[in-house]
Scaffold this motif. Structure first.
Motif, PDB file in Angstrom:
ATOM      1  N   MET A 166       0.619  -1.466   0.070  1.00 37.94           N
ATOM      2  CA  MET A 166      -0.251   0.234   0.057  1.00 37.94           C
ATOM      3  C   MET A 166       0.868   1.345  -0.484  1.00 37.94           C
ATOM      4  O   MET A 166       1.755   1.174   1.190  1.00 37.94           O
ATOM      5  CB  MET A 166      -0.885   0.327   1.492  1.00 37.94           C
ATOM      6  N   ALA A 167       0.611   1.626  -0.720  1.00 39.28           N
ATOM      7  CA  ALA A 167       1.878   3.266  -1.060  1.00 39.28           C
ATOM      8  C   ALA A 167       0.880   4.964  -1.510  1.00 39.28           C
ATOM      9  O   ALA A 167      -0.596   4.332  -2.163  1.00 39.28           O
ATOM     10  CB  ALA A 167       2.666   3.085  -2.661  1.00 39.28           C
ATOM     11  N   LEU A 168       1.307   5.391  -0.128  1.00 37.80           N
ATOM     12  CA  LEU A 168       0.725   7.093  -0.670  1.00 37.80           C
ATOM     13  C   LEU A 168       1.384   8.079  -1.706  1.00 37.80           C
ATOM     14  O   LEU A 168       2.683   7.631  -1.458  1.00 37.80           O
ATOM     15  CB  LEU A 168       0.207   7.650   0.638  1.00 37.80           C
ATOM     16  N   SER A 169       0.610   8.194  -2.599  1.00 39.26           N
ATOM     17  CA  SER A 169       2.045   9.631  -3.399  1.00 39.26           C
ATOM     18  C   SER A 169       0.873  10.924  -4.256  1.00 39.26           C
ATOM     19  O   SER A 169      -0.105  11.000  -3.565  1.00 39.26           O
ATOM     20  CB  SER A 169       1.801   8.830  -4.931  1.00 39.26           C
ATOM     21  N   GLU A 170       2.346  11.576  -3.893  1.00 42.10           N
ATOM     22  CA  GLU A 170       0.841  12.707  -4.734  1.00 42.10           C
ATOM     23  C   GLU A 170       0.781  11.832  -6.392  1.00 42.10           C
ATOM     24  O   GLU A 170       0.900  11.587  -7.019  1.00 42.10           O
ATOM     25  CB  GLU A 170       2.046  13.701  -4.973  1.00 42.10           C
ATOM     26  N   GLU A 183      -0.405  -8.343  -9.360  1.00 46.04           N
ATOM     27  CA  GLU A 183      -1.773  -9.695  -9.817  1.00 46.04           C
ATOM     28  C   GLU A 183      -2.565  -8.848  -9.419  1.00 46.04           C
ATOM     29  O   GLU A 183      -3.695  -8.731 -10.379  1.00 46.04           O
ATOM     30  CB  GLU A 183      -2.058 -10.804  -8.590  1.00 46.04           C
ATOM     31  N   SER A 184      -2.594  -7.753  -8.681  1.00 44.89           N
ATOM     32  CA  SER A 184      -3.982  -7.159  -8.617  1.00 44.89           C
ATOM     33  C   SER A 184      -3.115  -5.238  -8.179  1.00 44.89           C
ATOM     34  O   SER A 184      -2.652  -5.351  -7.668  1.00 44.89           O
ATOM     35  CB  SER A 184      -4.046  -7.202  -7.413  1.00 44.89           C
ATOM     36  N   LEU A 185      -3.850  -4.499  -9.038  1.00 49.94           N
ATOM     37  CA  LEU A 185      -3.900  -3.111  -8.480  1.00 49.94           C
ATOM     38  C   LEU A 185      -5.131  -2.402  -8.694  1.00 49.94           C
ATOM     39  O   LEU A 185      -5.690  -2.740 -10.126  1.00 49.94           O
ATOM     40  CB  LEU A 185      -3.053  -2.947 -10.209  1.00 49.94           C
ATOM     41  N   THR A 186      -4.926  -1.622  -7.901  1.00 52.42           N
ATOM     42  CA  THR A 186      -5.651  -0.495  -7.466  1.00 52.42           C
ATOM     43  C   THR A 186      -5.348   1.058  -6.616  1.00 52.42           C
ATOM     44  O   THR A 186      -4.852   1.386  -6.786  1.00 52.42           O
ATOM     45  CB  THR A 186      -7.271  -1.067  -6.261  1.00 52.42           C
ATOM     46  N   VAL A 187      -5.701   1.716  -8.109  1.00 52.61           N
ATOM     47  CA  VAL A 187      -4.979   3.506  -7.735  1.00 52.61           C
ATOM     48  C   VAL A 187      -6.437   4.037  -7.603  1.00 52.61           C
ATOM     49  O   VAL A 187      -7.442   4.077  -8.648  1.00 52.61           O
ATOM     50  CB  VAL A 187      -4.649   3.534  -8.991  1.00 52.61           C
ATOM     51  N   SER A 188      -6.664   4.626  -6.201  1.00 54.38           N
ATOM     52  CA  SER A 188      -7.538   5.596  -6.415  1.00 54.38           C
ATOM     53  C   SER A 188      -7.430   6.905  -5.144  1.00 54.38           C
ATOM     54  O   SER A 188      -6.649   6.968  -4.631  1.00 54.38           O
ATOM     55  CB  SER A 188      -8.665   4.990  -5.455  1.00 54.38           C
ATOM     56  N   GLU A 189      -7.888   8.367  -5.846  1.00 59.28           N
ATOM     57  CA  GLU A 189      -7.857   9.594  -4.873  1.00 59.28           C
ATOM     58  C   GLU A 189      -8.255   8.858  -3.056  1.00 59.28           C
ATOM     59  O   GLU A 189      -8.752   8.440  -2.750  1.00 59.28           O
ATOM     60  CB  GLU A 189      -8.549  10.510  -5.134  1.00 59.28           C
ATOM     61  N   PHE A 206      -2.058   3.605  -3.882  1.00 58.43           N
ATOM     62  CA  PHE A 206      -2.159   2.045  -3.916  1.00 58.43           C
ATOM     63  C   PHE A 206      -2.176   0.993  -3.538  1.00 58.43           C
ATOM     64  O   PHE A 206      -1.346   1.256  -2.735  1.00 58.43           O
ATOM     65  CB  PHE A 206      -0.247   2.343  -4.961  1.00 58.43           C
ATOM     66  N   THR A 207      -2.924  -0.034  -4.145  1.00 55.78           N
ATOM     67  CA  THR A 207      -2.867  -0.891  -3.452  1.00 55.78           C
ATOM     68  C   THR A 207      -2.896  -2.092  -4.815  1.00 55.78           C
ATOM     69  O   THR A 207      -2.905  -2.162  -5.760  1.00 55.78           O
ATOM     70  CB  THR A 207      -3.966  -1.094  -2.668  1.00 55.78           C
ATOM     71  N   ILE A 208      -1.619  -3.108  -4.601  1.00 58.72           N
ATOM     72  CA  ILE A 208      -0.405  -3.499  -5.031  1.00 58.72           C
ATOM     73  C   ILE A 208      -0.519  -4.751  -4.358  1.00 58.72           C
ATOM     74  O   ILE A 208       0.428  -5.155  -3.563  1.00 58.72           O
ATOM     75  CB  ILE A 208       0.793  -3.004  -5.959  1.00 58.72           C
TER      76      ILE A 208
END
Length: 76
Positions: free
Chosen positions: A8-12, A33-39, A48-50
């Protein structure tokens, strides 16, 4: 031993950040395997959840490299 790891990563929220994050995995021949990106609730910050299959040493190495990306603020 290989297992599933969730990052789980937080980014600008900036152009090209998705490419810079996913490149850290493809350089090491790790399939995502799975990638989800949301504000997030904070404006201008993305989460980012990877999920990947890798061994622990490789997962820790990728996490260290993700932390080096300037726009990334936190990695879990």
């Amino acid at each position: 031993m290989e297992g599933n790891f969730t990052f789980m990563a937080l980014s600008e929220n900036s152009p090209g950040i998705l490419h810079r994050v996913t490149t850290q995995f493809t350089r090491r021949a790790v399939n995502i395997e799975s990638l989800t990106v949301s504000e997030t609730e904070r404006k201008g910050i993305s989460r980012f959840t990877i999920v990947v299959k890798a061994d622990r040493a490789l997962a820790e190495k990728i996490a260290r490299h993700l932390r080096r990306i300037i726009e990334v603020t936190e990695v879990y």
